[in-house]
Scaffold this motif. Structure first.
Motif, PDB file in Angstrom:
ATOM      1  N   SER A 222     -57.906  12.856-111.293  1.00 25.84           N
ATOM      2  CA  SER A 222     -57.946  12.319-112.778  1.00 25.84           C
ATOM      3  C   SER A 222     -57.577  13.784-112.965  1.00 25.84           C
ATOM      4  O   SER A 222     -56.370  14.113-113.796  1.00 25.84           O
ATOM      5  N   ALA A 223     -57.809  15.178-112.991  1.00 27.53           N
ATOM      6  CA  ALA A 223     -57.111  16.787-112.849  1.00 27.53           C
ATOM      7  C   ALA A 223     -55.934  16.359-112.857  1.00 27.53           C
ATOM      8  O   ALA A 223     -54.982  17.399-113.788  1.00 27.53           O
ATOM      9  N   LEU A 224     -54.990  16.062-111.664  1.00 28.68           N
ATOM     10  CA  LEU A 224     -53.324  15.845-111.406  1.00 28.68           C
ATOM     11  C   LEU A 224     -53.084  15.611-112.249  1.00 28.68           C
ATOM     12  O   LEU A 224     -51.944  15.556-112.626  1.00 28.68           O
ATOM     13  N   VAL A 225     -53.205  14.467-112.550  1.00 27.14           N
ATOM     14  CA  VAL A 225     -52.815  13.628-113.234  1.00 27.14           C
ATOM     15  C   VAL A 225     -52.863  13.855-114.822  1.00 27.14           C
ATOM     16  O   VAL A 225     -51.943  13.664-115.968  1.00 27.14           O
ATOM     17  N   HIS A 226     -53.395  14.199-114.810  1.00 26.50           N
ATOM     18  CA  HIS A 226     -54.232  14.906-116.787  1.00 26.50           C
ATOM     19  C   HIS A 226     -52.975  15.257-117.465  1.00 26.50           C
ATOM     20  O   HIS A 226     -52.224  15.995-116.663  1.00 26.50           O
ATOM     21  N   SER A 227     -52.470  15.061-118.667  1.00 28.58           N
ATOM     22  CA  SER A 227     -51.454  15.843-119.689  1.00 28.58           C
ATOM     23  C   SER A 227     -52.186  15.491-121.003  1.00 28.58           C
ATOM     24  O   SER A 227     -51.891  14.909-121.215  1.00 28.58           O
ATOM     25  N   HIS A 228     -51.494  16.782-121.341  1.00 28.45           N
ATOM     26  CA  HIS A 228     -51.750  16.844-122.967  1.00 28.45           C
ATOM     27  C   HIS A 228     -51.050  16.022-123.797  1.00 28.45           C
ATOM     28  O   HIS A 228     -50.664  15.443-124.922  1.00 28.45           O
ATOM     29  N   SER A 229     -49.665  15.997-123.239  1.00 30.55           N
ATOM     30  CA  SER A 229     -48.985  15.545-123.827  1.00 30.55           C
ATOM     31  C   SER A 229     -48.543  13.761-123.408  1.00 30.55           C
ATOM     32  O   SER A 229     -48.427  13.609-122.523  1.00 30.55           O
ATOM     33  N   ARG A 230     -48.760  13.312-124.433  1.00 30.52           N
ATOM     34  CA  ARG A 230     -49.051  11.095-124.156  1.00 30.52           C
ATOM     35  C   ARG A 230     -47.883  10.909-123.290  1.00 30.52           C
ATOM     36  O   ARG A 230     -47.926  10.261-122.929  1.00 30.52           O
ATOM     37  N   GLU A 231     -46.526  11.628-123.559  1.00 28.30           N
ATOM     38  CA  GLU A 231     -45.507  10.968-122.906  1.00 28.30           C
ATOM     39  C   GLU A 231     -45.698  10.924-121.808  1.00 28.30           C
ATOM     40  O   GLU A 231     -45.469  10.733-120.961  1.00 28.30           O
ATOM     41  N   LEU A 232     -45.834  12.782-121.065  1.00 30.70           N
ATOM     42  CA  LEU A 232     -45.950  12.683-119.871  1.00 30.70           C
ATOM     43  C   LEU A 232     -47.024  12.038-119.131  1.00 30.70           C
ATOM     44  O   LEU A 232     -47.099  12.012-117.785  1.00 30.70           O
ATOM     45  N   LEU A 233     -48.137  12.281-119.557  1.00 32.51           N
ATOM     46  CA  LEU A 233     -49.412  11.452-119.634  1.00 32.51           C
ATOM     47  C   LEU A 233     -48.800   9.472-118.451  1.00 32.51           C
ATOM     48  O   LEU A 233     -49.191   9.325-117.897  1.00 32.51           O
ATOM     49  N   LEU A 234     -48.252   9.281-119.707  1.00 30.77           N
ATOM     50  CA  LEU A 234     -47.988   7.329-119.808  1.00 30.77           C
ATOM     51  C   LEU A 234     -46.536   7.611-118.570  1.00 30.77           C
ATOM     52  O   LEU A 234     -47.286   6.768-117.623  1.00 30.77           O
ATOM     53  N   LEU A 235     -46.110   8.993-119.060  1.00 28.07           N
ATOM     54  CA  LEU A 235     -44.815   8.750-117.748  1.00 28.07           C
ATOM     55  C   LEU A 235     -45.217   8.956-116.272  1.00 28.07           C
ATOM     56  O   LEU A 235     -45.666   8.202-115.307  1.00 28.07           O
ATOM     57  N   THR A 236     -46.300   9.519-115.703  1.00 31.16           N
ATOM     58  CA  THR A 236     -47.290   9.778-115.272  1.00 31.16           C
ATOM     59  C   THR A 236     -47.999   8.520-114.170  1.00 31.16           C
ATOM     60  O   THR A 236     -47.933   8.221-113.211  1.00 31.16           O
ATOM     61  N   VAL A 237     -48.703   8.360-115.138  1.00 30.13           N
ATOM     62  CA  VAL A 237     -49.977   6.940-114.937  1.00 30.13           C
ATOM     63  C   VAL A 237     -48.851   6.054-114.720  1.00 30.13           C
ATOM     64  O   VAL A 237     -49.053   5.450-113.157  1.00 30.13           O
ATOM     65  N   LEU A 238     -47.941   5.508-115.174  1.00 25.77           N
ATOM     66  CA  LEU A 238     -46.662   4.325-114.790  1.00 25.77           C
ATOM     67  C   LEU A 238     -46.547   4.146-113.905  1.00 25.77           C
ATOM     68  O   LEU A 238     -46.301   3.255-112.506  1.00 25.77           O
ATOM     69  N   GLY A 239     -46.040   5.967-113.398  1.00 27.88           N
ATOM     70  CA  GLY A 239     -45.346   6.000-112.127  1.00 27.88           C
ATOM     71  C   GLY A 239     -46.073   5.687-111.262  1.00 27.88           C
ATOM     72  O   GLY A 239     -45.787   5.052-110.161  1.00 27.88           O
ATOM     73  N   LEU A 240     -47.290   6.077-110.379  1.00 30.79           N
ATOM     74  CA  LEU A 240     -48.394   6.313-110.108  1.00 30.79           C
ATOM     75  C   LEU A 240     -48.684   4.811-109.982  1.00 30.79           C
ATOM     76  O   LEU A 240     -48.886   4.157-108.602  1.00 30.79           O
ATOM     77  N   THR A 241     -48.720   3.829-111.032  1.00 32.38           N
ATOM     78  CA  THR A 241     -48.841   2.503-110.991  1.00 32.38           C
ATOM     79  C   THR A 241     -48.157   2.009-110.343  1.00 32.38           C
ATOM     80  O   THR A 241     -48.689   0.875-109.209  1.00 32.38           O
TER      81      THR A 241
END
Length: 420
Positions: A222-241
């Motif tokens: 979760s620490a690796l995925v986390h970002s304070h930017s909603r855009e970056l967080l969403l891109l990271t989680v969707l990409g991983l998913t």
């Protein structure tokens, strides 16, 4: 001068682009879903059965044929399933899983036998193959986590004493699906018993690994995925998913299960942030999933299976009620809480359609799609009404109930976050 001399009929007529046709159809579908969602809110039922009906009306034999946007809907439907399962996995902490399995595994076994066997038996009686009957057992076995969780929140029952028992049963059903779906995917391609056993072993291993990671390493992931930017967080989680779901599908372990297992490994602030960002996206693509499933079914095919689906719906509604009462009674819940637990397990929805969709895509049984659609329509509506009026519906005097009245009440449980 030359252009003026040419006859008008020689000039080519402009043709609408394919992209334009897709956008028009998609716009109409989304507006229809918006209207149906508003109607569902107004009359107090979940939107899933109305979305299914919309798909039935738009498919072959329906009133509003859809052709240009069907390919987009197919991809959107797959994304909808993946997002549904990702968010479902995000709702479970390792503690939830451990406590649910430890305290309610007996009720989980009763749930599987009482609600899976009727579906399997009806499939065989209708002359279906072993694999198609097994798929129908999965359809009748699993309750709708999405519908139940949403209605618990709508009816302000999240903090009820029986709710943790109800949620633990849903957890176990979802874990069973993490093994059932890849096993069925292997059987549907004509694999041998040994290959099926290997697939089940792989699925169990992946589930076990996901549990270990969620317990031991979820904070680091979760620490690796986390970002304070909603855009970056969403891109990271969707990409991983999508990456994990695609890899899972490539090894025949089901894209949906891959998304669910990824959801288990994310926790803390990341899980909280994603739960705030993804539900609208999940609901849009989830709606497309139910519409697409309806598109694959000719409404005229519903008539031959309507009575068997209704009969099976009645039987499995009763067995689900018994399952809930049994589980709540084992946990010392009073008679009213037992009754609410049983009625709350009746709705079927997204997972039943996912299971049937596997069979439809593989051509396992021509009647499976219409049967599952009719079955889900009946129990999604009836189950929602039973949940809404649970406190007004008189409960039958259940065997051994009086003895359980004497059990001292537990301390009030803290509010439990709904699944969706």
């Amino acid at each position: 001068m030359l252009a003026a001399a040419l006859p008008l009929e020689v000039l080519p007529e402009p043709e609408p682009s394919h992209a334009g046709s897709v956008l028009i159809e998609l716009g109409i579908i989304l507006l229809v879903l918006a209207l149906l969602g508003r109607l569902a809110q107004r009359i107090g039922i979940p939107s899933i059965p109305l979305y299914l009906l919309a798909g039935l009306l738009m498919g072959d034999g329906g009133f509003i044929p859809v052709s240009a946007g069907e390919e987009f809907l197919e991809v959107g439907a797959e994304i909808g399933v993946v997002l549904l399962l990702l968010l479902l996995g995000l709702e479970y902490s390792p503690l939830d899983l451990r406590n649910g399995l430890r305290s309610n595994w007996v009720a989980g076994l009763v749930d599987g036998v009482a609600n899976g066997v009727p579906g399997f038996a009806v499939g065989l009686m209708m002359g279906w193959s072993f694999t198609a009957s097994l798929l129908l057992a999965g359809v009748t076995y699993i309750s709708s986590s999405g519908i139940i969780a949403r209605l618990l929140d709508d009816f302000d029952r999240v903090a009820n004493r029986e709710t943790p028992v109800l949620l633990s049963l849903l957890v176990m059903e979802d874990i069973v699906m993490a093994v059932f779906l890849p096993l069925m995917a292997v059987l549907l391609v004509g694999a041998t018993l040994i290959q099926g056993a290997v697939a089940a072993a792989i699925a169990l291993s992946l589930v076990a690994i996901a549990f270990v990671v969620s317990i031991k390493l979820s904070e680091r992931v979760s620490a690796l995925v986390h970002s304070h930017s909603r855009e970056l967080l969403l891109l990271t989680v969707l990409g991983l998913t999508f990456l994990v779901a695609g890899l899972a599908d490539a090894v025949q372990v089901s894209a949906a299960v891959g998304a669910f297992l990824l959801g288990l490994t994310l926790s803390g602030q990341v899980a909280d942030d994603v739960r705030g960002l993804l539900p609208p996206l999940r609901d849009v693509f989830g709606g497309l999933f139910f519409v697409f499933f309806g598109l694959t079914i000719d409404p005229r095919d519903l008539l031959p299976v309507l009575l068997p689906a209704l009969g099976l719906a009645v039987v499995t509604a009763i067995t689900k009620i018994y399952t809930g009462v049994f589980a709540a009674r084992r946990n010392g819940i009073g008679p009213k809480g037992q009754w609410r637990t049983g009625l709350s397990l009746v709705p079927r929805g997204e997972f039943s359609i996912v299971i049937a969709g596997l069979g439809v895509a593989a051509g396992a049984q021509s009647q499976l799609g219409p049967f599952a659609a009719a079955y889900v329509l009946i129990l999604a509506v009836a189950g929602s009404l039973l949940m809404r009026f649970a406190d007004r519906i008189p409960s039958p005097r259940l065997r051994g109930q009086s003895a359980w009245k004497s059990i001292p009440e537990h301390k009030p449980v803290p509010p439990h976050r709904p699944l969706a």
